[in-house]
Design a protein around this motif. Structure first.
Motif, PDB file in Angstrom:
ATOM      1  N   TYR A 153       0.800  -1.236   0.000  1.00  0.00           N
ATOM      2  CA  TYR A 153       0.000   0.000   0.000  1.00  0.00           C
ATOM      3  C   TYR A 153       0.829   1.280   0.000  1.00  0.00           C
TER       4      TYR A 153
ATOM      5  N   GLY B 147       1.712   1.592  -3.430  1.00  0.00           N
ATOM      6  CA  GLY B 147       0.278   1.611  -3.701  1.00  0.00           C
ATOM      7  C   GLY B 147      -0.133   1.559  -5.153  1.00  0.00           C
TER       8      GLY B 147
ATOM      9  N   HIS C  95      -9.711   1.847   0.103  1.00  0.00           N
ATOM     10  CA  HIS C  95      -9.504   0.386   0.044  1.00  0.00           C
ATOM     11  C   HIS C  95     -10.419  -0.304   1.060  1.00  0.00           C
TER      12      HIS C  95
ATOM     13  N   ALA D 181      -2.584  -5.450  -2.657  1.00  0.00           N
ATOM     14  CA  ALA D 181      -2.459  -4.174  -1.959  1.00  0.00           C
ATOM     15  C   ALA D 181      -1.966  -3.031  -2.832  1.00  0.00           C
TER      16      ALA D 181
END
Ligand SMILES: *Cc1c(COP(=O)(O)O)cnc(C)c1O
Length: 428
Positions: free
Chosen positions: A209, A212, A299, A373
């Motif tokens: 993330y 990202g 998310h 992710a």
């Protein structure tokens, strides 16, 4: 800033404050080396007597700004970047645990980390005891040995989404005089800050993330600066006795609680193993961090909506997501990450392996990829990809049923992700 800034402000501005006339964005210092007027000055840098840059294998200004931003997000005292999440976890453990040392480790961790520990680091003479994250206090206590040097776990495990009872593992580590190292990749410091619950060292795969956008492999290590190495000096000679490769520096004395761990990790492990990120890669991570707080929220909202949709669908056998009240870890998730855990949902389609394949090949928004992710939704069917050599019975034993689909929910519109899943399920 007088008051400590909030987390979103740290995402955007942490770790870099330009002076008058300097660039707004973190500069990419794509240079291996740095110029000095005298060799005497240079010598002081080599001896760690002065701080400054001399060679980008050890330290680079771009990397350091980004490391400082991640350190501020986690609430630590010092941090560093590595070229991958694998390097971060290897360095974090190996910095305090060498040949003959032992680690107590949660059994619910990323497969790559498990392999690193259980195969490669065993070959280097380290020993590991794996304990279930749900083990009793007595079982956890019994896993420690006289040569135990640290405890390791993942805040939210990849891929099975186990939420670790962080306080319990930190307390167990401290009662045995060792630090607790936690990989916080999945929730990120936006959703969970393990240092606030007692963790001593936090690691990341920034590949997920933090970057990202599925563009750059990288890692990070952050020290909470609280573990008192000198109080347990006999266990950690690398930090509490002279380092001959630096004219007898004792890291814990020279750099204190806040700086010893990371300084040693850079000066010895980065120097010798060289798993350093490029300035360009660090820059991309820094750019990703600027929207981390916005993306994580999206998310989590999308994943919650997807998990609820799947749970209500009659062709779905089961759904695992820490944000569902039916999840085994719902209570732990509410405690440690009340604003959401991550964007990854796992589920099974009725009809097992064949039905899972049929459904996945009909997806158009979520692509089939090994990644998780990042901004783009993607799916993986371990029974047909990463674990394809295993039989259905072996998969069951490994905690990865044959029908398990791992869906990494991206930041597209939830309506489109859910609509895509709905049409794909019509094929089953
Ligand atoms: C991906 C991942 C790693 C390994 O990171 P790389 O950047 O791929 O080397 C470690 N821990 C967790 C939790 C991960 O998801």
């Amino acid at each position: 800033m007088s008051k400590k800034p909030n987390i979103g402000t740290i995402c955007v501005q942490g770790g870099y404050a330009p002076g008058n006339g300097q660039p707004r964005q973190i500069p990419i210092i794509q240079s291996t080396t740095f110029k000095y007027d005298t060799s005497e000055h240079m010598g002081k840098l080599f001896d760690l007597e002065a701080s400054g840059y001399f060679y980008s294998r050890l330290q680079n200004p771009t990397c350091d700004h980004v490391a400082a931003r991640i350190t501020a997000l986690e609430g630590g005292t010092a941090g560093m970047l590595t070229s991958s999440g694998q390097a971060a976890n290897f360095f974090a453990v190996f910095n305090i645990c060498n040949q003959g040392g032992h680690v107590v480790c949660s059994s619910s961790i990323y497969g790559g980390t498990y392999n690193l520990f259980n195969v490669t680091m065993r070959k280097m003479g380290l020993d590991f005891t794996f304990v279930s994250p749900y083990c009793s206090d007595a079982e956890l206590d019994a896993a420690f040995k006289p040569n135990t040097k640290c405890v390791f776990g993942e805040s939210v495990a990849n891929p099975n989404l186990t939420v670790l009872d962080i306080e319990r593992f930190a307390n167990a580590a401290h009662s045995h005089g060792v630090p607790f190292i936690i990989d916080n990749t999945f929730p990120t410091p936006i959703n969970c800050r393990p240092i606030e619950w007692g963790a001593d060292i936090v690691t990341h795969s920034t590949t997920k993330y933090m970057d990202g956008h599925a563009s750059t492999v990288g890692g990070a290590i952050v020290d909470a600066g609280r573990f008192d190495w000198l109080a347990h000096a006999e266990k950690f000679p690398g930090l509490t006795t002279p380092d001959d490769s630096y004219h007898g520096i004792v890291y814990a004395e020279r750099f204190g609680l806040g700086g010893a761990f990371i300084t040693k990790c850079v000066a010895q492990l980065m120097r010798d193993f060289g798993a350093s990120p490029s300035a360009q890669s660090a820059y991309v991570v820094g750019l990703g961090l600027e929207s981390l707080h916005l993306r994580m929220k999206r998310h989590c909202e999308n994943a919650q909506a997807v998990a609820e949709f799947l749970q209500a669908h009659d062709k779905i056998a089961w759904v695992n997501f820490p944000g569902l009240p039916s999840s085994r870890d719902y209570t732990l998730a509410q405690k440690y990450m009340p604003n959401g855990s991550c964007g990854v949902v796992s589920f099974g389609v009725k009809g097992g392996r064949a039905a899972a394949e049929k459904m996945m090949s009909a997806l158009k928004v979520a692509i089939i990829a090994t990644h998780v992710a990042d901004a783009h939704s993607c799916v993986l069917h371990p029974a047909n990809a990463t674990h394809r050599q295993l039989s259905d019975a072996e998969l069951e034993a490994a905690g990865i049923p044959a029908d398990l689909i791992r869906l990494s929910v991206g930041i597209e519109d939830a309506e489109d992700i859910i609509g895509d899943l709905a049409q794909a399920l019509e094929n089953v």
